[in-house]
Design an enzyme around this catalytic site. Structure first.
Site, PDB file in Angstrom:
ATOM      1  N   LEU A 203      22.813  23.703 -21.746  1.00 58.56           N
ATOM      2  CA  LEU A 203      24.117  23.228 -21.261  1.00 58.56           C
ATOM      3  C   LEU A 203      25.193  23.614 -22.271  1.00 58.56           C
ATOM      4  O   LEU A 203      25.046  23.314 -23.458  1.00 58.56           O
ATOM      5  CB  LEU A 203      24.106  21.691 -21.129  1.00 58.56           C
ATOM      6  N   HIS A 204      26.223  24.289 -21.814  1.00 55.05           N
ATOM      7  CA  HIS A 204      27.304  24.613 -22.748  1.00 55.05           C
ATOM      8  C   HIS A 204      28.685  24.693 -22.098  1.00 55.05           C
ATOM      9  O   HIS A 204      29.658  24.989 -22.769  1.00 55.05           O
ATOM     10  CB  HIS A 204      27.011  25.933 -23.470  1.00 55.05           C
ATOM     11  N   ARG A 205      28.775  24.462 -20.767  1.00 55.72           N
ATOM     12  CA  ARG A 205      30.105  24.530 -20.142  1.00 55.72           C
ATOM     13  C   ARG A 205      30.981  23.415 -20.720  1.00 55.72           C
ATOM     14  O   ARG A 205      30.535  22.247 -20.768  1.00 55.72           O
ATOM     15  CB  ARG A 205      30.016  24.315 -18.627  1.00 55.72           C
ATOM     16  N   ASP A 279      23.531  25.021 -16.988  1.00 56.78           N
ATOM     17  CA  ASP A 279      24.835  25.380 -16.420  1.00 56.78           C
ATOM     18  C   ASP A 279      25.187  26.815 -16.785  1.00 56.78           C
ATOM     19  O   ASP A 279      26.328  27.241 -16.646  1.00 56.78           O
ATOM     20  CB  ASP A 279      25.923  24.392 -16.868  1.00 56.78           C
TER      21      ASP A 279
END
Ligand code: UD1
Ligand code: UDP
Length: 366
Positions: A203-205, A279
């Site tokens: 997850l990095h958005r 994501d």
């Protein structure tokens, strides 16, 4: 030809193209420019080693900053490089800030510019990448697309058909080349997991990880999942920074939050996972190709083919969806991959063939 890369998801896209360019005697040897948008060892150098990439000829060192700072620094640093190199093509990949900066610089200098992975659209302009995609596609001379939906998006935007060529997905070329080595690593064992007995998370958005409250809800949900099955979470530096602010987030020993992984180790743990929650754009594609069920923690995707033909399912971004979605996925049988047209390990050959053909057309004044 100048090939530009700058961030983690760029390196596995440029590697196959550079490899083909190096073997074609009718091209000048390619020149690799690294903007330096990603610079940590595990976000950059490790990919050069794993993908056997040549050292960049030019390193622009733009680093982190606001969007304007990153784009402006990349443009300022790239202009003299292109002035000196005067390449017959500039090739940009993906949708990061380095992509749009390089395209805009090159096009303004009158250098033919090609965009690889053109035409993808989430139709969500709150995503910084969507602006980068739309802007890059609107100015590039040659738009090389991975899938049919991308061609249709470009045509809807009024882009003439002669600027669009479907070449397939070049990320898949890297998987095809490196999967045997990645599988042999069995990297899940080093993380204390059994094959098909863990869930993988990336997850990095900004919309998922920047707000501490949201990230805390996500971590709480992952701790709950970890009661049933180990969870492996290689955390992007943006995410890792925020995680440090959440005290006591290691509430479950079976939630392993680790540093970002190199390409081979990550491909290994992806190929051995029971299910992935992500994501990431690239991970949706890679899990579809490998046949690993993928829960996409987003409201939309610019890669609908991963839903229609692949293994991805959009689950939205409400953290309360995480536990039931993973439980449901764990109960389903694995079905394995289904082939997606032109995701076959030969996209880079088609990309280089298109670049050479259009170059020759330009020379003939067509
Ligand atoms: C960028 C891309 C995104 C892509 C992602 C892939 C844009 C607008 N975003 O997001 O599309 O999915 O890369 O990973 O181009 N940082 C480090 N070390 C690094 C790099 C970054 O610590 O080597 C930290 C810095 O605090 C930085 C933050 O991560 O401010 C964000 O980096 P940035 O490149 O701005 O955006 P990403 O979130 O990585
Ligand atoms: N990746 C990796 N190590 C990790 C996480 C991802 O090597 O710890 C690879 C992954 O295999 C994929 C690419 O990075 O090829 C995707 O990049 P990312 O998710 O950062 O960006 P996006 O695709 O969302 O732009």
């Amino acid at each position: 030809m100048v090939v530009v890369a700058g961030a983690r998801p760029n390196f596995m896209k440029v590697a196959p193209i550079l490899k083909v360019l190096e073997t074609r005697s009718e091209c000048f040897p390619p020149v690799l420019v690294h903007t330096g948008q990603h610079y940590d060892h595990e976000m950059s150098a490790t990919f050069f080693r794993d993908l056997a990439l040549q050292e960049p000829h030019h390193y622009l060192g733009i680093g982190s900053g606001t969007h304007a700072e990153q784009v402006a620094r990349a443009m300022l640093a790239l202009e003299p490089v292109l002035e000196a190199e005067r390449p017959e093509w500039v090739v940009v990949v993906g949708d990061v800030n380095s992509t749009v900066a390089a395209a805009f610089t090159a096009v303004k200098m009158g250098i033919p510019t090609a965009h690889i992975e053109a035409g993808l659209r989430s139709y969500d302009r709150r995503m910084p990448e969507e602006l980068n995609r739309v802007a890059t596609d609107s100015i590039c001379d040659l738009l090389l697309t991975p899938s049919e939906d991308a061609d249709a998006n470009l045509r809807r935007e009024g882009i003439p058909a002669e600027r669009i060529v479907r070449v397939g997905n070049v990320m898949i070329d890297s998987i095809v080349a490196h999967l045997p080595a990645a599988r042999a690593l069995r990297a899940w064992e080093g993380e204390g997991c059994g094959e098909r007995r863990y869930v993988l998370i990336t997850l990095h958005r900004p919309s998922n990880v920047d707000a501490i409250e949201k990230l805390t809800q996500i971590i709480d949900a992952l701790c709950e999942v970890a009661r049933d099955i180990p969870v492996l979470f290689p955390a992007h530096p943006r995410t890792a920074e925020r995680l440090q602010l959440i005290r006591g987030h290691h509430r479950s020993k079976r939630l392993r939050i680790v540093r970002p992984m190199g390409y081979l180790a990550f491909l290994s743990v992806l190929s051995g996972a029971r299910v992935v929650l992500t994501d990431s754009g690239g991970v949706q594609e890679e899990s579809s190709f490998l046949g690993i069920p993928c829960l996409t923690f987003r409201e939309n995707t610019e890669r609908p083919v991963t839903i229609e033909r692949g293994t991805s399912r959009l689950i939205g971004t409400d953290a309360r969806r995480i536990v039931p979605s993973i439980q449901e996925s764990l109960q389903q049988e694995l079905t394995g991959p289904r082939p997606i047209p032109l995701w076959d390990g030969h996209a880079a050959d088609r990309i280089v063939a298109s670049l050479l053909r259009v170059r020759d057309d330009f020379k003939r004044g067509m």
